[in-house]
Design a protein around this motif. Structure first.
Motif, PDB file in Angstrom:
ATOM      1  N   ASP A 105      -8.707   8.627   1.035  1.00  0.00           N
ATOM      2  CA  ASP A 105      -7.830   7.912   1.973  1.00  0.00           C
ATOM      3  C   ASP A 105      -6.404   8.438   1.985  1.00  0.00           C
ATOM      4  N   VAL A 106      -5.935   9.016   0.866  1.00  0.00           N
ATOM      5  CA  VAL A 106      -4.499   9.270   0.739  1.00  0.00           C
ATOM      6  C   VAL A 106      -4.134  10.753   0.751  1.00  0.00           C
ATOM      7  N   TRP A 142     -10.385   6.295  -2.962  1.00  0.00           N
ATOM      8  CA  TRP A 142      -9.160   5.944  -2.239  1.00  0.00           C
ATOM      9  C   TRP A 142      -8.107   7.039  -2.368  1.00  0.00           C
ATOM     10  N   GLU A 160       0.819  -1.215   0.000  1.00  0.00           N
ATOM     11  CA  GLU A 160       0.000   0.000   0.000  1.00  0.00           C
ATOM     12  C   GLU A 160       0.853   1.265   0.000  1.00  0.00           C
ATOM     13  N   GLU A 161       1.962   1.272   0.765  1.00  0.00           N
ATOM     14  CA  GLU A 161       2.774   2.494   0.831  1.00  0.00           C
ATOM     15  C   GLU A 161       3.411   2.823  -0.510  1.00  0.00           C
ATOM     16  N   GLU A 167       0.652   4.456  -2.480  1.00  0.00           N
ATOM     17  CA  GLU A 167       0.415   5.782  -1.910  1.00  0.00           C
ATOM     18  C   GLU A 167       1.438   6.782  -2.424  1.00  0.00           C
TER      19      GLU A 167
END
Length: 290
Positions: free
Chosen positions: A118-119, A114, A26-27, A30
């Motif tokens: 989310d980011v 997302w 995920e990172e 991101e």
């Protein structure tokens, strides 16, 4: 690009159909999403479609290139800015069995939920729209969008470079030479360091002389007591030859007389102890001068 390479598979097992999603960390996604954010936003100068519009004008008298730009614009609209849910890769339908409430969202809007919920922005409307589907569904939809946008941007850069080489575009060389990413985040450089008591007049510029009260830091000073405003040690003891470990609570060695065994720091320390320490450093430095 291998780090942003989503893999999907379908298999049959014991009479069941199973879908496997193999996505990058995920990172990593991101970080990529933060990089491409301005490329996705219409209000940004480097918005992808703005660049394509400019290229379309530059290539207006070159039929082959003009057609290529039109094709790329059409693909961008289909993949990144679909007009209808049908243009998106897929749709997700969920239902709350307790309330009976149903939700329906296409992959493109899930992906943007997302990215912007989310980011990078924590947009409450985007989050509210994507919340019923869960973080995993939002992330799963975002990965292909982020990956494709990265590829499209790299291809566009290569095309612009080719047009410059052919003389169709004339761009400044620094456009291609500007550093946009660090190859390493560990480096060592020669420097001079100075310190001053809190409240001392700061320097007025990079090339001006330091105001009165600033003193150079030298190797003969006790560096273990130089600390950051967060209470952490300013210089690493492994590379600071004169650094020493502050006395422990059960030892009075090296402590000021009078029973005060507090090691002064720049954060949360008694002000008088900090002033005494600063005065001590100044006196030590003056004693070392010729």
């Amino acid at each position: 690009m291998a780090l942003i390479d989503p893999k999907f598979g379908v298999c049959f097992e014991s009479g069941e159909i199973r879908i496997r999603h193999e996505l990058p960390a995920e990172e990593v996604v991101e970080s990529a999403a933060a990089r491409i954010r301005p490329i996705l936003l219409e209000t940004e100068d480097c918005f992808h479609m703005k660049a394509l519009k400019a290229l379309g004008y530059a290539c207006r008298e070159l039929p082959r290139d003009a057609e290529r730009v039109r094709a790329v614009r059409a693909e961008w609209k289909t993949r990144v800015d679909p007009a209808t849910p049908v243009d998106a890769a897929y749709r997700v339908l969920v239902a709350d069995m307790a309330t009976g409430k149903e939700h329906d969202l296409d992959a493109h809007r899930l992906a943007l939920s997302w990215i912007y919920g989310d980011v990078v922005h924590h947009n409450t409307e985007r989050r509210k729209e994507g919340d019923p589907f869960g973080l995993r569904a939002r992330f799963r939809a975002a990965v292909p969008l982020v990956a494709w946008t990265m590829v499209a941007t790299i291809e566009l850069l290569a095309y612009i470079e080719a047009l410059c080489k052919d003389g169709v575009l004339q761009l400044r060389t620094e456009v291609f030479d500007a550093q946009v990413a660090l190859k390493s985040t560990v480096w060592e450089e020669r420097a001079q360091m100075f310190f001053a008591p809190v409240g001392t007049e700061p320097p007025s510029g990079a090339t001006t002389s330091l105001p009165e009260g600033w003193l150079p830091l030298c190797k003969d000073m006790d560096l273990s007591r130089l600390q950051t405003i967060f209470g952490g040690q300013f210089l690493h003891p492994a590379i600071s030859a004169r650094a020493t470990t502050p006395p422990s609570e059960d030892s009075d060695a090296g402590q000021p007389k009078g029973g005060d065994n507090t090691t002064p720091t720049a954060h949360g320390a008694p002000q008088q102890a900090v002033k005494d320490w600063q005065a001590e450093l100044i006196e030590r430095w003056r004693a070392m001068q010729p």
